[in-house]
Design a protein around this motif. Sequence first.
Motif, PDB file in Angstrom:
ATOM      1  N   VAL A 176      -9.408 -10.494   0.194  1.00 23.22           N
ATOM      2  CA  VAL A 176      -8.297 -11.270   0.747  1.00 23.22           C
ATOM      3  C   VAL A 176      -8.755 -12.695   1.012  1.00 23.22           C
ATOM      4  O   VAL A 176      -9.937 -12.960   1.228  1.00 23.22           O
ATOM      5  CB  VAL A 176      -7.750 -10.642   2.051  1.00 23.22           C
ATOM      6  N   ASP A 177      -7.792 -13.609   0.990  1.00 25.69           N
ATOM      7  CA  ASP A 177      -8.110 -15.024   1.149  1.00 25.69           C
ATOM      8  C   ASP A 177      -8.004 -15.533   2.581  1.00 25.69           C
ATOM      9  O   ASP A 177      -8.672 -16.498   2.939  1.00 25.69           O
ATOM     10  CB  ASP A 177      -7.170 -15.869   0.274  1.00 25.69           C
ATOM     11  N   THR A 178      -7.162 -14.913   3.383  1.00 25.22           N
ATOM     12  CA  THR A 178      -6.871 -15.438   4.720  1.00 25.22           C
ATOM     13  C   THR A 178      -6.847 -14.307   5.747  1.00 25.22           C
ATOM     14  O   THR A 178      -6.659 -13.137   5.393  1.00 25.22           O
ATOM     15  CB  THR A 178      -5.500 -16.135   4.750  1.00 25.22           C
ATOM     16  N   PRO A 179      -6.998 -14.644   7.031  1.00 22.05           N
ATOM     17  CA  PRO A 179      -6.856 -13.616   8.057  1.00 22.05           C
ATOM     18  C   PRO A 179      -5.497 -12.933   8.024  1.00 22.05           C
ATOM     19  O   PRO A 179      -5.413 -11.715   8.232  1.00 22.05           O
ATOM     20  CB  PRO A 179      -7.057 -14.401   9.366  1.00 22.05           C
ATOM     21  N   SER A 180      -4.447 -13.676   7.732  1.00 23.12           N
ATOM     22  CA  SER A 180      -3.116 -13.066   7.691  1.00 23.12           C
ATOM     23  C   SER A 180      -3.013 -12.035   6.576  1.00 23.12           C
ATOM     24  O   SER A 180      -2.342 -11.004   6.727  1.00 23.12           O
ATOM     25  CB  SER A 180      -2.037 -14.141   7.529  1.00 23.12           C
ATOM     26  N   GLN A 181      -3.681 -12.271   5.451  1.00 22.45           N
ATOM     27  CA  GLN A 181      -3.687 -11.286   4.374  1.00 22.45           C
ATOM     28  C   GLN A 181      -4.467 -10.040   4.772  1.00 22.45           C
ATOM     29  O   GLN A 181      -4.092  -8.920   4.410  1.00 22.45           O
ATOM     30  CB  GLN A 181      -4.267 -11.898   3.096  1.00 22.45           C
ATOM     31  N   LEU A 182      -5.544 -10.220   5.528  1.00 17.04           N
ATOM     32  CA  LEU A 182      -6.288  -9.067   6.016  1.00 17.04           C
ATOM     33  C   LEU A 182      -5.424  -8.233   6.957  1.00 17.04           C
ATOM     34  O   LEU A 182      -5.397  -7.002   6.859  1.00 17.04           O
ATOM     35  CB  LEU A 182      -7.558  -9.526   6.757  1.00 17.04           C
ATOM     36  N   VAL A 183      -4.731  -8.898   7.863  1.00 15.54           N
ATOM     37  CA  VAL A 183      -3.825  -8.208   8.794  1.00 15.54           C
ATOM     38  C   VAL A 183      -2.792  -7.402   8.025  1.00 15.54           C
ATOM     39  O   VAL A 183      -2.568  -6.216   8.304  1.00 15.54           O
ATOM     40  CB  VAL A 183      -3.143  -9.217   9.728  1.00 15.54           C
ATOM     41  N   LYS A 184      -2.189  -8.033   7.011  1.00 19.96           N
ATOM     42  CA  LYS A 184      -1.167  -7.360   6.224  1.00 19.96           C
ATOM     43  C   LYS A 184      -1.720  -6.151   5.491  1.00 19.96           C
ATOM     44  O   LYS A 184      -1.097  -5.079   5.432  1.00 19.96           O
ATOM     45  CB  LYS A 184      -0.548  -8.342   5.225  1.00 19.96           C
ATOM     46  N   LEU A 185      -2.909  -6.299   4.941  1.00 21.68           N
ATOM     47  CA  LEU A 185      -3.529  -5.218   4.185  1.00 21.68           C
ATOM     48  C   LEU A 185      -3.863  -4.015   5.062  1.00 21.68           C
ATOM     49  O   LEU A 185      -3.607  -2.858   4.681  1.00 21.68           O
ATOM     50  CB  LEU A 185      -4.803  -5.723   3.501  1.00 21.68           C
ATOM     51  N   LEU A 186      -4.395  -4.267   6.247  1.00 18.68           N
ATOM     52  CA  LEU A 186      -4.871  -3.177   7.094  1.00 18.68           C
ATOM     53  C   LEU A 186      -3.765  -2.528   7.927  1.00 18.68           C
ATOM     54  O   LEU A 186      -3.908  -1.371   8.320  1.00 18.68           O
ATOM     55  CB  LEU A 186      -5.977  -3.676   8.034  1.00 18.68           C
ATOM     56  N   THR A 187      -2.697  -3.253   8.192  1.00 18.15           N
ATOM     57  CA  THR A 187      -1.688  -2.723   9.105  1.00 18.15           C
ATOM     58  C   THR A 187      -0.387  -2.347   8.403  1.00 18.15           C
ATOM     59  O   THR A 187       0.582  -1.967   9.055  1.00 18.15           O
ATOM     60  CB  THR A 187      -1.364  -3.739  10.216  1.00 18.15           C
ATOM     61  N   ALA A 188      -0.354  -2.459   7.076  1.00 24.63           N
ATOM     62  CA  ALA A 188       0.886  -2.141   6.354  1.00 24.63           C
ATOM     63  C   ALA A 188       1.304  -0.702   6.607  1.00 24.63           C
ATOM     64  O   ALA A 188       0.488   0.214   6.602  1.00 24.63           O
ATOM     65  CB  ALA A 188       0.684  -2.368   4.856  1.00 24.63           C
ATOM     66  N   ALA A 248      -1.340  -3.214  -4.604  1.00 22.65           N
ATOM     67  CA  ALA A 248      -0.325  -2.311  -5.129  1.00 22.65           C
ATOM     68  C   ALA A 248      -0.116  -1.152  -4.168  1.00 22.65           C
ATOM     69  O   ALA A 248      -0.868  -0.947  -3.230  1.00 22.65           O
ATOM     70  CB  ALA A 248      -0.755  -1.783  -6.504  1.00 22.65           C
ATOM     71  N   ALA A 249       0.937  -0.368  -4.437  1.00 18.87           N
ATOM     72  CA  ALA A 249       1.285   0.719  -3.524  1.00 18.87           C
ATOM     73  C   ALA A 249       0.140   1.712  -3.369  1.00 18.87           C
ATOM     74  O   ALA A 249      -0.133   2.202  -2.276  1.00 18.87           O
ATOM     75  CB  ALA A 249       2.530   1.431  -4.026  1.00 18.87           C
ATOM     76  N   ASN A 250      -0.543   2.018  -4.472  1.00 15.12           N
ATOM     77  CA  ASN A 250      -1.629   2.982  -4.367  1.00 15.12           C
ATOM     78  C   ASN A 250      -2.800   2.440  -3.577  1.00 15.12           C
ATOM     79  O   ASN A 250      -3.531   3.185  -2.941  1.00 15.12           O
ATOM     80  CB  ASN A 250      -2.097   3.420  -5.762  1.00 15.12           C
ATOM     81  N   VAL A 251      -2.984   1.091  -3.578  1.00 14.76           N
ATOM     82  CA  VAL A 251      -4.024   0.463  -2.784  1.00 14.76           C
ATOM     83  C   VAL A 251      -3.714   0.663  -1.306  1.00 14.76           C
ATOM     84  O   VAL A 251      -4.551   1.075  -0.510  1.00 14.76           O
ATOM     85  CB  VAL A 251      -4.154  -1.033  -3.125  1.00 14.76           C
ATOM     86  N   GLY A 252      -2.477   0.341  -0.920  1.00 17.81           N
ATOM     87  CA  GLY A 252      -2.086   0.525   0.466  1.00 17.81           C
ATOM     88  C   GLY A 252      -2.223   1.969   0.897  1.00 17.81           C
ATOM     89  O   GLY A 252      -2.656   2.270   2.008  1.00 17.81           O
ATOM     90  N   HIS A 253      -1.870   2.892  -0.004  1.00 12.69           N
ATOM     91  CA  HIS A 253      -1.978   4.318   0.302  1.00 12.69           C
ATOM     92  C   HIS A 253      -3.438   4.684   0.564  1.00 12.69           C
ATOM     93  O   HIS A 253      -3.747   5.440   1.493  1.00 12.69           O
ATOM     94  CB  HIS A 253      -1.419   5.149  -0.850  1.00 12.69           C
ATOM     95  N   ASP A 254      -4.348   4.167  -0.250  1.00 13.97           N
ATOM     96  CA  ASP A 254      -5.764   4.462  -0.075  1.00 13.97           C
ATOM     97  C   ASP A 254      -6.242   4.027   1.303  1.00 13.97           C
ATOM     98  O   ASP A 254      -6.927   4.780   2.000  1.00 13.97           O
ATOM     99  CB  ASP A 254      -6.581   3.769  -1.161  1.00 13.97           C
ATOM    100  N   LEU A 255      -5.895   2.839   1.729  1.00 14.12           N
ATOM    101  CA  LEU A 255      -6.339   2.348   3.024  1.00 14.12           C
ATOM    102  C   LEU A 255      -5.681   3.092   4.175  1.00 14.12           C
ATOM    103  O   LEU A 255      -6.272   3.234   5.244  1.00 14.12           O
ATOM    104  CB  LEU A 255      -6.081   0.841   3.145  1.00 14.12           C
ATOM    105  N   LYS A 256      -4.474   3.563   3.969  1.00 14.09           N
ATOM    106  CA  LYS A 256      -3.820   4.338   5.023  1.00 14.09           C
ATOM    107  C   LYS A 256      -4.602   5.600   5.367  1.00 14.09           C
ATOM    108  O   LYS A 256      -4.507   6.114   6.475  1.00 14.09           O
ATOM    109  CB  LYS A 256      -2.395   4.722   4.589  1.00 14.09           C
ATOM    110  N   GLN A 257      -5.348   6.101   4.397  1.00 12.25           N
ATOM    111  CA  GLN A 257      -6.101   7.328   4.613  1.00 12.25           C
ATOM    112  C   GLN A 257      -7.392   7.090   5.393  1.00 12.25           C
ATOM    113  O   GLN A 257      -8.050   8.045   5.812  1.00 12.25           O
ATOM    114  CB  GLN A 257      -6.448   7.974   3.266  1.00 12.25           C
ATOM    115  N   LYS A 258      -7.755   5.842   5.578  1.00 11.58           N
ATOM    116  CA  LYS A 258      -9.000   5.527   6.278  1.00 11.58           C
ATOM    117  C   LYS A 258      -8.784   5.594   7.791  1.00 11.58           C
ATOM    118  O   LYS A 258      -7.932   4.899   8.343  1.00 11.58           O
ATOM    119  CB  LYS A 258      -9.500   4.130   5.883  1.00 11.58           C
TER     120      LYS A 258
END
Length: 231
Positions: free
Chosen positions: A218-230, A5-15
């Motif tokens: 995450v299930d796949t490397p592509s999902q990890l990429v998407k999660l960390l670089t969004a 969710a948006a708040n999840v992405g926001h949390d990781l952006k702060q890392k």
Amino acid sequence: MSELAANVGHDLKQKSLIIFDWDGTLMDSIGLIVKSMHIAGEANGFYTTDEEVKSIIGLSLIRGIQTLYPQATAEQHLAIQQSYADYYIHASTLPNQPHSQFFEGIEAMLQQLRVQEKLLAVATGKKRAGLDRVMDYSQSRHYFASSRCADESGSKPNPQMLQDILQETGYKVADAVFVGDSIHDIRMANQLNMTSIAVNYGAANGQVLSAESPTYQVDTPSQLVKLLTAD
């Protein structure tokens, strides 16, 4: 997969600091680890299953061997360790093999994270000599500002290697996220209340990892990429 969710992405952006496990998280090396352990164990008269070997991935090599073969003597543990190292080192230098390459999309992700001014680090069950060798072979050392290995900081799930990286880089737990593929990875992060991402494509399956309560999954490397670089 945990919700993104948006708040999840926001949390990781702060890392600001992203710490990765190596085998099964960045590099496609689980198959070689399993094969090497089978060869080493059988050469010394011991047998185990693929799943049993996968369950100790993330621990230091000698601790993993002791866990797999509790019936063996200390001398036999050392002999298995040597047999494992002999085979793994030889096989890991063979060209064009999956075990010597990053998962698809991972190196591009590392490049993008650097562009985004994230500080990257590695916390691995490998020995220092092993991590240095694979970093040099993959020409990836320049991506990482810090790294710690099991023979320097203790075997996972002891959180000392994460604490060492935080101390070296000057960041706090709240600034960091740890990414790993084994229960030992997630347990290590949880001991510090560090945000964690479990990847289901490495040593352990999603159900086993979910039971350890990672922050994200995450299930796949592509999902990890998407999660960390969004963005």
